[in-house]
Design a protein around this motif. Structure first.
Motif, PDB file in Angstrom:
ATOM      1  N   LEU A 187       0.962  -1.367  -0.086  1.00 47.76           N
ATOM      2  CA  LEU A 187       0.047  -0.160   0.098  1.00 47.76           C
ATOM      3  C   LEU A 187       1.037   1.194   0.016  1.00 47.76           C
ATOM      4  CD1 LEU A 187      -2.660   1.576   0.505  1.00 47.76           C
ATOM      5  CD2 LEU A 187      -2.536   1.158   2.873  1.00 47.76           C
ATOM      6  N   ASN A 188       0.738   2.342  -1.122  1.00 53.66           N
ATOM      7  CA  ASN A 188       1.474   3.350  -1.245  1.00 53.66           C
ATOM      8  C   ASN A 188       0.585   4.612  -1.073  1.00 53.66           C
ATOM      9  OD1 ASN A 188       4.008   2.229  -1.564  1.00 53.66           O
ATOM     10  ND2 ASN A 188       3.287   1.493  -3.534  1.00 53.66           N
ATOM     11  N   ILE A 189       1.003   5.731  -0.176  1.00 45.95           N
ATOM     12  CA  ILE A 189       0.254   6.681  -0.035  1.00 45.95           C
ATOM     13  C   ILE A 189       0.827   8.063  -0.624  1.00 45.95           C
ATOM     14  CG2 ILE A 189      -0.976   8.249   1.511  1.00 45.95           C
ATOM     15  CD1 ILE A 189      -2.041   5.294   1.886  1.00 45.95           C
ATOM     16  N   LEU A 190       0.300   8.775  -1.518  1.00 49.91           N
ATOM     17  CA  LEU A 190       0.837   9.937  -1.930  1.00 49.91           C
ATOM     18  C   LEU A 190      -0.126  11.222  -1.605  1.00 49.91           C
ATOM     19  CD1 LEU A 190       1.632   8.954  -5.690  1.00 49.91           C
ATOM     20  CD2 LEU A 190       3.315   9.178  -3.720  1.00 49.91           C
ATOM     21  N   GLY A 191       0.623  12.337  -1.435  1.00 54.04           N
ATOM     22  CA  GLY A 191      -0.048  13.525  -1.089  1.00 54.04           C
ATOM     23  C   GLY A 191      -0.503  13.476   0.483  1.00 54.04           C
ATOM     24  N   GLU A 192      -1.163  14.506   0.871  1.00 54.79           N
ATOM     25  CA  GLU A 192      -1.621  14.688   2.329  1.00 54.79           C
ATOM     26  C   GLU A 192      -2.838  13.915   2.636  1.00 54.79           C
ATOM     27  OE1 GLU A 192      -2.131  18.271   5.689  1.00 54.79           O
ATOM     28  OE2 GLU A 192      -1.446  18.763   3.522  1.00 54.79           O
ATOM     29  N   GLU A 193      -2.734  13.290   3.559  1.00 52.69           N
ATOM     30  CA  GLU A 193      -4.146  12.391   3.734  1.00 52.69           C
ATOM     31  C   GLU A 193      -5.215  13.290   4.487  1.00 52.69           C
ATOM     32  OE1 GLU A 193      -5.718   8.576   6.410  1.00 52.69           O
ATOM     33  OE2 GLU A 193      -3.397   9.303   6.426  1.00 52.69           O
ATOM     34  N   GLN A 194      -6.380  13.110   3.781  1.00 55.13           N
ATOM     35  CA  GLN A 194      -7.604  13.967   4.392  1.00 55.13           C
ATOM     36  C   GLN A 194      -8.671  13.207   4.695  1.00 55.13           C
ATOM     37  OE1 GLN A 194      -8.570  16.980   1.346  1.00 55.13           O
ATOM     38  NE2 GLN A 194      -6.771  16.343   0.210  1.00 55.13           N
ATOM     39  N   LYS A 195      -9.474  13.616   5.559  1.00 55.61           N
ATOM     40  CA  LYS A 195     -10.624  12.957   6.183  1.00 55.61           C
ATOM     41  C   LYS A 195     -11.635  12.479   4.977  1.00 55.61           C
ATOM     42  CE  LYS A 195     -14.044  13.369   9.602  1.00 55.61           C
ATOM     43  NZ  LYS A 195     -13.836  11.885  10.209  1.00 55.61           N
ATOM     44  N   ILE A 196     -11.878  11.520   5.105  1.00 51.80           N
ATOM     45  CA  ILE A 196     -13.184  10.942   4.129  1.00 51.80           C
ATOM     46  C   ILE A 196     -14.161  10.574   4.844  1.00 51.80           C
ATOM     47  CG2 ILE A 196     -13.527   9.077   2.489  1.00 51.80           C
ATOM     48  CD1 ILE A 196     -10.301   8.498   2.249  1.00 51.80           C
ATOM     49  N   ASP A 197     -15.584  10.937   4.291  1.00 48.85           N
ATOM     50  CA  ASP A 197     -16.537  10.726   4.830  1.00 48.85           C
ATOM     51  C   ASP A 197     -16.722   9.170   5.304  1.00 48.85           C
ATOM     52  OD1 ASP A 197     -19.794  11.240   5.255  1.00 48.85           O
ATOM     53  OD2 ASP A 197     -19.714   9.522   3.881  1.00 48.85           O
ATOM     54  N   GLU A 198     -17.371   8.881   6.621  1.00 48.17           N
ATOM     55  CA  GLU A 198     -17.291   7.463   7.083  1.00 48.17           C
ATOM     56  C   GLU A 198     -17.950   6.428   6.196  1.00 48.17           C
ATOM     57  OE1 GLU A 198     -19.866   5.504  10.682  1.00 48.17           O
ATOM     58  OE2 GLU A 198     -18.395   7.312  11.290  1.00 48.17           O
ATOM     59  N   LYS A 199     -19.194   7.074   5.530  1.00 50.13           N
ATOM     60  CA  LYS A 199     -19.986   6.097   4.739  1.00 50.13           C
ATOM     61  C   LYS A 199     -19.519   5.750   3.312  1.00 50.13           C
ATOM     62  CE  LYS A 199     -24.380   7.084   7.135  1.00 50.13           C
ATOM     63  NZ  LYS A 199     -25.776   7.719   7.052  1.00 50.13           N
ATOM     64  N   SER A 200     -18.813   6.931   2.836  1.00 45.82           N
ATOM     65  CA  SER A 200     -18.275   6.693   1.747  1.00 45.82           C
ATOM     66  C   SER A 200     -16.880   5.576   2.097  1.00 45.82           C
ATOM     67  CB  SER A 200     -17.481   7.882   1.285  1.00 45.82           C
ATOM     68  OG  SER A 200     -18.676   8.800   0.917  1.00 45.82           O
ATOM     69  N   SER A 201     -16.220   5.531   3.083  1.00 41.78           N
ATOM     70  CA  SER A 201     -15.153   4.962   3.288  1.00 41.78           C
ATOM     71  C   SER A 201     -15.601   3.470   3.332  1.00 41.78           C
ATOM     72  CB  SER A 201     -14.296   5.421   4.626  1.00 41.78           C
ATOM     73  OG  SER A 201     -13.720   6.471   4.724  1.00 41.78           O
ATOM     74  N   ILE A 202     -16.708   3.293   3.894  1.00 48.56           N
ATOM     75  CA  ILE A 202     -17.265   1.880   3.922  1.00 48.56           C
ATOM     76  C   ILE A 202     -17.585   1.377   2.634  1.00 48.56           C
ATOM     77  CG2 ILE A 202     -19.295   0.544   4.484  1.00 48.56           C
ATOM     78  CD1 ILE A 202     -19.679   2.399   6.919  1.00 48.56           C
ATOM     79  N   ILE A 203     -18.058   2.279   1.738  1.00 44.90           N
ATOM     80  CA  ILE A 203     -18.279   1.767   0.263  1.00 44.90           C
ATOM     81  C   ILE A 203     -16.858   1.624  -0.391  1.00 44.90           C
ATOM     82  CG2 ILE A 203     -19.096   2.242  -1.964  1.00 44.90           C
ATOM     83  CD1 ILE A 203     -21.479   1.755   0.024  1.00 44.90           C
ATOM     84  N   ILE A 204     -16.038   2.386  -0.445  1.00 42.06           N
ATOM     85  CA  ILE A 204     -14.905   2.345  -1.167  1.00 42.06           C
ATOM     86  C   ILE A 204     -14.064   1.101  -0.349  1.00 42.06           C
ATOM     87  CG2 ILE A 204     -12.570   3.329  -1.363  1.00 42.06           C
ATOM     88  CD1 ILE A 204     -13.918   5.977  -1.162  1.00 42.06           C
ATOM     89  N   PHE A 205     -14.044   0.820   0.728  1.00 39.42           N
ATOM     90  CA  PHE A 205     -13.355  -0.395   1.255  1.00 39.42           C
ATOM     91  C   PHE A 205     -14.058  -1.437   0.756  1.00 39.42           C
ATOM     92  CE2 PHE A 205     -12.743  -3.559   4.831  1.00 39.42           C
ATOM     93  CZ  PHE A 205     -11.382  -3.736   4.566  1.00 39.42           C
ATOM     94  N   ARG A 206     -15.469  -1.706   0.724  1.00 37.84           N
ATOM     95  CA  ARG A 206     -15.945  -3.105   0.220  1.00 37.84           C
ATOM     96  C   ARG A 206     -15.526  -3.181  -1.059  1.00 37.84           C
ATOM     97  NH1 ARG A 206     -16.622  -7.845   0.626  1.00 37.84           N
ATOM     98  NH2 ARG A 206     -18.443  -8.874  -0.476  1.00 37.84           N
ATOM     99  N   ILE A 207     -15.552  -2.256  -1.923  1.00 38.25           N
ATOM    100  CA  ILE A 207     -15.143  -2.232  -3.482  1.00 38.25           C
ATOM    101  C   ILE A 207     -13.933  -2.843  -3.568  1.00 38.25           C
ATOM    102  CG2 ILE A 207     -14.488  -0.913  -5.425  1.00 38.25           C
ATOM    103  CD1 ILE A 207     -16.814   1.117  -4.682  1.00 38.25           C
ATOM    104  N   LEU A 208     -12.997  -2.347  -2.673  1.00 38.92           N
ATOM    105  CA  LEU A 208     -11.538  -2.979  -2.703  1.00 38.92           C
ATOM    106  C   LEU A 208     -11.527  -4.184  -2.344  1.00 38.92           C
ATOM    107  CD1 LEU A 208      -9.454   0.242  -1.462  1.00 38.92           C
ATOM    108  CD2 LEU A 208      -9.415  -0.857  -4.103  1.00 38.92           C
TER     109      LEU A 208
END
Length: 250
Positions: free
Chosen positions: A147-168
């Motif tokens: 896992l690689n991270i680029l740029g300055e990490e920003q807060k992601i909406d909690e529900k959006s995070s759930i959807i993105i994580f499930r997609i991945l």
């Protein structure tokens, strides 16, 4: 004559006013109906979104439990068996090996405890959740992952995070089960106004022209991305691996 003209003008004016009032009433009724329909659609969309979030959380929990089952059997179980064998033939000089095996087993149990915690699913942090998956793949030798991270990490909406994580998570599952890949790379690239996510493997790939959205859940992935205003695109060729690109507006 003038009296008749006045009467005609009066009747005409009255008729115009009446028609105008009727038109305004009809127009108001039309817009009110459109407004009510829009509000109803918004409410239904909100309910569908909340239902999708709940279903996604359940799917993540089920996948997590399957992962825990595999890890208990394939990893921790083997470590405990090894520790038992070492203890049966232990000597003063081999106690260090036994201690190291038990310590490794405790480390694995602590890692599992993070997955078991229901709050980790409910209040999911995207980067940490992905890292846990990556660490597990490497720990169990499923696939070489990073896992690689680029740029300055920003807060992601909690529900959006759930959807993105499930997609991945779906992409990871397809990679491990079907792609015959040796390597899996995930990139989170934080821009000023959007997050670019790229997951790619070096597996057998597939032809995007031949493979429809059924079969490995491509349609489901794209539909879930739309729920949070994101886009999901697959790039794949036979024997050249598969890439999933997600663009999410911050």
């Amino acid at each position: 004559m003038e009296s008749e003209e006045r009467v005609i003008i009066l009747i005409t004016t009255t008729l115009i006013i009446v028609l105008f009032v009727i038109f305004i009433v009809l127009l108001f009724g039309f817009f009110q109906k459109r407004k009510n329909l829009l509000l109803q659609q918004q409410e239904e969309a909100k309910k569908r979104f909340e239902r999708e979030i709940s279903e996604t959380q359940i799917e993540i929990r089920e996948e997590t439990l399957r992962n825990i089952s595999w890890e208990l059997h394939d990893n921790i179980g083997q470590l405990l068996t090894l520790a038992k064998i070492q203890l049966q033939s232990a000597s003063a000089g081999s106690l260090k090996d036994v201690s190291e095996t038990i310590t490794k087993g405790l480390t694995e149990v602590r890692a599992l405890s993070k997955l078991i915690n229901p709050e980790a699913i409910k209040n999911i942090n995207l980067k940490d959740a992905i890292q846990l998956e990556i660490d597990r793949f490497n720990r169990l030798n499923f696939i070489s992952s990073s896992l690689n991270i680029l740029g300055e990490e920003q807060k992601i909406d909690e529900k959006s995070s759930i959807i993105i994580f499930r997609i991945l998570q779906e992409f990871f599952s397809n990679t491990i089960k079907h792609s015959k890949a040796s390597n899996l790379e995930v990139l989170l690239d934080f821009k000023d106004k959007e997050l670019l996510i790229e997951a790619k493997d070096d597996g057998i790939g597939f032809s995007t022209s031949e493979n429809k959205s059924t079969g490995i859940g491509l349609g489901n992935i794209k539909n879930r991305a739309k729920l949070i205003g994101a886009s999901a695109v697959f790039i794949s060729e036979k024997n050249k691996g598969t890439i999933l690109k997600i663009v999410y507006k911050l």
